[in-house]
Design an enzyme around this catalytic site. Structure first.
Site, PDB file in Angstrom:
ATOM      1  N   GLU A  59       0.695  -1.205  -0.129  1.00 18.23           N
ATOM      2  CA  GLU A  59       0.165   0.104  -0.118  1.00 18.23           C
ATOM      3  C   GLU A  59       0.855   1.285  -0.078  1.00 18.23           C
ATOM      4  O   GLU A  59       1.936   1.262   0.485  1.00 18.23           O
ATOM      5  CB  GLU A  59      -0.802   0.156   1.267  1.00 18.23           C
ATOM      6  CG  GLU A  59      -1.938  -1.154   1.278  1.00 18.23           C
ATOM      7  CD  GLU A  59      -2.967  -1.017   2.315  1.00 18.23           C
ATOM      8  OE1 GLU A  59      -4.110  -1.294   2.247  1.00 18.23           O
ATOM      9  OE2 GLU A  59      -2.303  -0.578   3.421  1.00 18.23           O
ATOM     10  N   CYS A 118      -0.495   5.954  10.171  1.00 20.25           N
ATOM     11  CA  CYS A 118       0.931   5.449  10.645  1.00 20.25           C
ATOM     12  C   CYS A 118       0.473   3.936  11.467  1.00 20.25           C
ATOM     13  O   CYS A 118      -0.257   4.416  12.414  1.00 20.25           O
ATOM     14  CB  CYS A 118       1.564   6.521  11.567  1.00 20.25           C
ATOM     15  SG  CYS A 118       2.290   7.849  10.650  1.00 20.25           S
TER      16      CYS A 118
END
Length: 448
Positions: free
Chosen positions: A150, A440
């Site tokens: 990704e 994150c």
């Protein structure tokens, strides 16, 4: 130049200086994996994978794997004039295309063959998800061997940041990171890393990335976005009312190696990719090195090697705990190189390059967010000097019912205040993309 701390801390000394404020009397939650079984080594510690299997098949060689000189030599080997390699490079690095039908300056009779040889398909888009009113896009890519990775594209007020992956999975085995649960499948090639940027630029050129809203821009003024620590952005005009005006660059201006994988565990390919990013067009993308951030959990020899590359890129150390007692559990590589060794290497990076270092610190409720840890972190950073470092606390992206959840707002503010009170520049990190598992620590490359 010395790279040793002026006043090194021992675990016993660190414990002895813990203050007794009410903030520090909160429970101490210990790290533990949730929903998966953490791989353990024969020594009883979390298993680390620094290298892929030697039997892993690599993707076909691509134009981006080669320097311009190597491309020209390859073209001549195949019986084409050398300048055809430069034409192909212009199409890929400047027009962001691998479609032979768009390359009308190439001979029709050999166009398909040249494209097939130099621009084999590397990343196939499986899915894209949008959030933040269209200013954030998460891409799911399938590689040639079926592996999934990704990348996340984010438009801010005056820059466009792409968070890219460098490995399929990750071998660092950190229990709070979704990527780490997959283990390491293989390293990504130089061209696979670069192709994330080219495909993102293609999406931007097609108008698929919206401008941030006025509210999001106002939020930026109080928080640091990914890549902001580089102090680099192509300035643009202020947005119109409502935030609908496109501002700043119309291509990716900032790269952060904070996607899937540990970049410094794939050192050679990552550095080759960096050179493709900063090489002048058409050899590369012609980006500024100052707009590139490489993050690591603390592979100390590789940090020092990176410093000696003599490139003005930004370095970020994902520390997440200043004390070895907790960091051993939170960041398994700490069993190999301790927190002080990682901070020493970060300081060496600053001494060698003159570039201010970023310390990434995910704030996890009742685990690493106690005020005494902020004091200890500040003391360790200040022991090495002033003005060399900037701390980015990151609110961990919460999961309902999990021990891995973000600190309470007042705890985050206390943590930041205690760092700032000791003179350490600190900015709370913006967490873009959390609604689509694109922030994150959330990248897991799942199709469902």
């Amino acid at each position: 130049m010395s790279t040793s701390p002026k006043n090194p801390e021992t675990p016993r000394a660190a414990a002895a200086q813990r203050p007794t404020r009410a903030d520090d009397a909160r429970p101490q939650v210990r790290p533990k994996p949730e929903g998966w079984k953490q791989p353990m080594g024969p020594d009883g510690r979390p298993q680390l994978q620094f290298a892929q299997s030697a039997r892993v098949t690599q993707p076909p060689k691509h134009l981006a794997d080669m320097s311009l000189e190597e491309r020209i030599a390859r073209a001549k080997e195949l019986g084409y004039p050398g300048f055809r390699a430069k034409q192909l490079s212009v199409h890929y690095f400047q027009h962001y295309t691998s479609d032979p039908s768009e390359m009308t300056d190439l001979p029709a009779a050999t166009r398909e063959a040249m494209v097939s040889e130099f621009l084999p398909p590397l990343l196939t888009e499986v899915r894209r998800l949008r959030t933040d009113d269209g200013a954030t896009i998460k891409f799911l890519w399938r590689l040639f061997d079926g592996a999934l990775v990704e990348s996340v594209l984010m438009r801010y007020r005056n820059r466009i940041t792409l968070c890219i992956s460098s490995q399929c999975g990750c071998g660092m085995n950190c229990p709070f990171c979704a990527t780490g649960q997959n283990g390491l499948t293989r390293n990504m090639s130089t061209a696979e890393i670069v192709d994330q940027i080219v495909q993102a630029n293609r999406a931007i050129a097609a108008g698929e990335l919206d401008a941030p809203s006025a509210a999001e821009i106002a939020e930026e003024r109080d928080h640091a976005g990914l890549g902001e620590e580089t102090d680099f952005a192509e300035e643009g005009p202020e947005p119109a009312a409502g935030g609908t005006q496109r501002t700043g660059p119309q291509r990716v201006s900032n790269i952060v190696f904070m996607g899937m994988g540990e970049p410094l565990a794939n050192y050679k390919r990552v550095m080759n990719a960096v050179h493709r990013m900063i090489d002048d067009a058409p050899e590369g993308l012609g980006m500024s090195a100052r707009g590139i951030t490489i993050s690591t959990v603390g592979l100390v020899p590789a940090i020092r090697k990176l410093a000696d590359e003599d490139l003005p890129i930004t370095f970020a150390l994902s520390l997440h705990a200043p004390d070895d007692e907790l960091r051993d559990e939170l960041i398994p590589v700490n069993s190999r190189w301790k927190a002080d060794e990682a901070i020493d290497a970060a300081y060496y990076y600053y001494e060698t390059t003159g570039r201010r270092v970023s310390i990434e610190y995910a704030l996890i409720k009742d685990m690493n967010d106690h005020g005494w840890r902020a004091d200890l972190l500040a003391d360790k950073l200040n022991a090495r000097g002033r003005g060399w470092v900037h701390v980015n606390p990151i609110p961990l992206n919460p999961t309902p019912g999990s021990i891995w959840t973000s600190s309470e707002p007042e705890v985050m503010q206390e943590f930041i205040a205690r760092l700032e009170a000791k003179g350490v520049p600190t900015t709370l990190r913006d967490t873009r993309g959390k609604e689509i598992d694109g922030a994150c620590g959330q990248l897991a490359a799942a199709e469902d």
